[in-house]
Design a protein around this motif. Structure first.
Motif, mmCIF file in Angstrom:
data_model
loop_
_atom_site.group_PDB
_atom_site.id
_atom_site.type_symbol
_atom_site.label_atom_id
_atom_site.label_comp_id
_atom_site.label_asym_id
_atom_site.label_seq_id
_atom_site.Cartn_x
_atom_site.Cartn_y
_atom_site.Cartn_z
ATOM 1 N N LEU A 111 -45.868 -50.476 122.742
ATOM 2 C CA LEU A 111 -44.946 -49.527 122.281
ATOM 3 C C LEU A 111 -45.769 -48.052 121.669
ATOM 4 O O LEU A 111 -46.766 -48.063 121.698
ATOM 5 C CB LEU A 111 -44.532 -50.414 120.748
ATOM 6 C CG LEU A 111 -43.890 -51.494 120.877
ATOM 7 C CD1 LEU A 111 -43.600 -52.278 119.472
ATOM 8 C CD2 LEU A 111 -42.604 -51.411 121.622
ATOM 9 N N SER A 142 -47.128 -54.410 120.134
ATOM 10 C CA SER A 142 -46.112 -55.277 120.657
ATOM 11 C C SER A 142 -45.223 -55.958 119.877
ATOM 12 O O SER A 142 -45.798 -56.281 118.516
ATOM 13 C CB SER A 142 -46.523 -56.028 121.883
ATOM 14 O OG SER A 142 -47.164 -57.191 121.316
ATOM 15 N N SER A 144 -37.485 -57.619 116.789
ATOM 16 C CA SER A 144 -36.569 -56.878 117.760
ATOM 17 C C SER A 144 -35.377 -56.269 116.867
ATOM 18 O O SER A 144 -35.098 -55.029 116.843
ATOM 19 C CB SER A 144 -36.246 -57.228 119.214
ATOM 20 O OG SER A 144 -35.418 -56.175 120.076
ATOM 21 N N ARG A 199 -40.193 -47.933 123.971
ATOM 22 C CA ARG A 199 -40.512 -49.220 124.375
ATOM 23 C C ARG A 199 -41.097 -48.988 125.885
ATOM 24 O O ARG A 199 -40.546 -48.341 126.705
ATOM 25 C CB ARG A 199 -39.533 -50.267 124.337
ATOM 26 C CG ARG A 199 -39.266 -50.779 122.912
ATOM 27 C CD ARG A 199 -38.417 -49.935 122.249
ATOM 28 N NE ARG A 199 -37.773 -50.719 121.050
ATOM 29 C CZ ARG A 199 -37.240 -50.091 120.054
ATOM 30 N NH1 ARG A 199 -36.951 -48.999 120.069
ATOM 31 N NH2 ARG A 199 -36.323 -50.837 119.159
ATOM 32 N N SER A 200 -41.937 -49.861 126.213
ATOM 33 C CA SER A 200 -42.651 -49.859 127.746
ATOM 34 C C SER A 200 -42.880 -51.139 127.968
ATOM 35 O O SER A 200 -43.140 -52.102 126.961
ATOM 36 C CB SER A 200 -43.554 -48.782 127.881
ATOM 37 O OG SER A 200 -44.777 -49.367 127.438
#
Length: 327
Positions: free
Chosen positions: A80, A42, A58, A75-76
């Protein structure tokens, strides 16, 4: 590094030119952020590991995707996931960052003066007894050094964990490392006099079945592999219900009259000398997955580095021609 039009003109432009980030050395933290995000799963975890904000990570990854004109990560809310393009870039990014690390090590440690952080890895017991005091001595003698000792009985990746010098007891030293054999480490079958007085002293390997034999958790299926003076082999399954992943606990159990144990010679000899342990079946050699030799291992990139040289020299003086436990 010159700025690329791909960073501002979108995916199409990126596809027509060599992808680069905007300016200066900005590519390095961006590539590091990408690799750390993949490693941790993440952007938030990557930011914590790198000591920056999630927004910075990011943005760096977004800049990378703009520069390459391809999405690198899906992305979720949970995790990742690498895209096909991301998988390709990840492999190259790992290799590039390894090369950068090797270059930094080579440049910062050139010359004859040991400098920087000296990271040494060793097994738990041997490292505590011999490597920790030796590393402290080396650091005291070289003001430019800081020492770090990582004690673990598992085999670690020298590159991935940035280890300068590892001490390993193994049958097969790593093929991709520079290796030097430092000492022979036999393992002896021992028990306390009180245990032997109560249960008798085994005269043959077959008689081990009548005894409590302690088990080391990192051996193969709790089995003892013994080879006699005539070459005959005997396999004995440890019978005690006590199992340890610590050599020190094995020694303590043997001293507490709990059974027979296979103990490294450097831990056994002091107790054999003071009579608290007795060697049993001395005509048998014990064979374990760790082999019978201690090796110093380091990556080829550290061959000429002064900090590695001085630590290796100190180990050689400690262990050769006769190790301290045999003096």
């Amino acid at each position: 590094m010159q700025a690329s039009n791909s960073a501002t003109n979108g995916p199409r432009a990126a596809g027509r030119s060599n992808p680069q980030l905007r300016a200066g050395s900005a590519w390095l933290p961006a590539w590091q952020a990408f690799v750390k995000a993949v490693e941790t799963g993440s952007m938030a975890a990557a930011a914590r590991a790198m000591g920056c904000t999630r927004a910075q990570v990011s943005k760096q990854i977004a800049d990378l995707e703009a520069a390459f004109g391809a999405r690198l990560l899906e992305r979720s809310t949970r995790r990742l996931r690498l895209t096909p393009a991301g998988e390709i870039f990840h492999l190259h990014a790992l290799a590039a960052l390894d090369a950068v690390s090797a270059a930094q090590v080579a440049v910062l440690n050139q010359g004859e003066t040991p400098l920087g952080v000296l990271r040494v890895s060793a097994t738990m017991t041997f490292g505590r007894l011999y490597v920790a005091p030796l590393l402290a001595k080396v650091v005291a003698e070289h003001p430019g050094l800081t020492g770090e000792l990582i004690l673990t009985d598992r085999v670690i990746d020298l590159e991935a964990e940035d280890i300068d010098l590892a001490l390993r007891m193994t049958r097969m030293p790593p093929q991709d490392a520079v290796v030097r054999r430092l000492a022979t480490l036999d393992r002896l079958i021992c028990a306390s006099p009180a245990y032997l007085a109560a249960h008798g002293t085994p005269q043959t390997a077959a008689e081990l079945t009548h005894h409590q034999t302690l088990s080391y958790l990192m051996t193969e299926e709790h089995r003892w592999h013994l080879v006699g003076s005539g070459g005959e082999e005997h396999v004995h399954t440890a019978t005690s219900r006590l199992r340890f992943n610590s050599v020190d606990c094995m020694v303590d159990a043997a001293l507490a009259d709990l059974g027979l144990a296979i103990i490294p010679i450097y831990r056994a000899i002091p107790h054999l000398r003071d009579g608290r342990l007795v060697q049993v079946l001395p005509e048998f050699k014990t064979h374990t997955q760790f082999g019978s030799h201690l090796y110093a291992c380091y990556t080829p990139s550290r061959v000429r580095i002064a900090k590695v040289r001085v630590m290796l020299q100190a180990l050689t003086e400690l262990l050769e021609p006769v190790p301290p436990w045999a003096r």
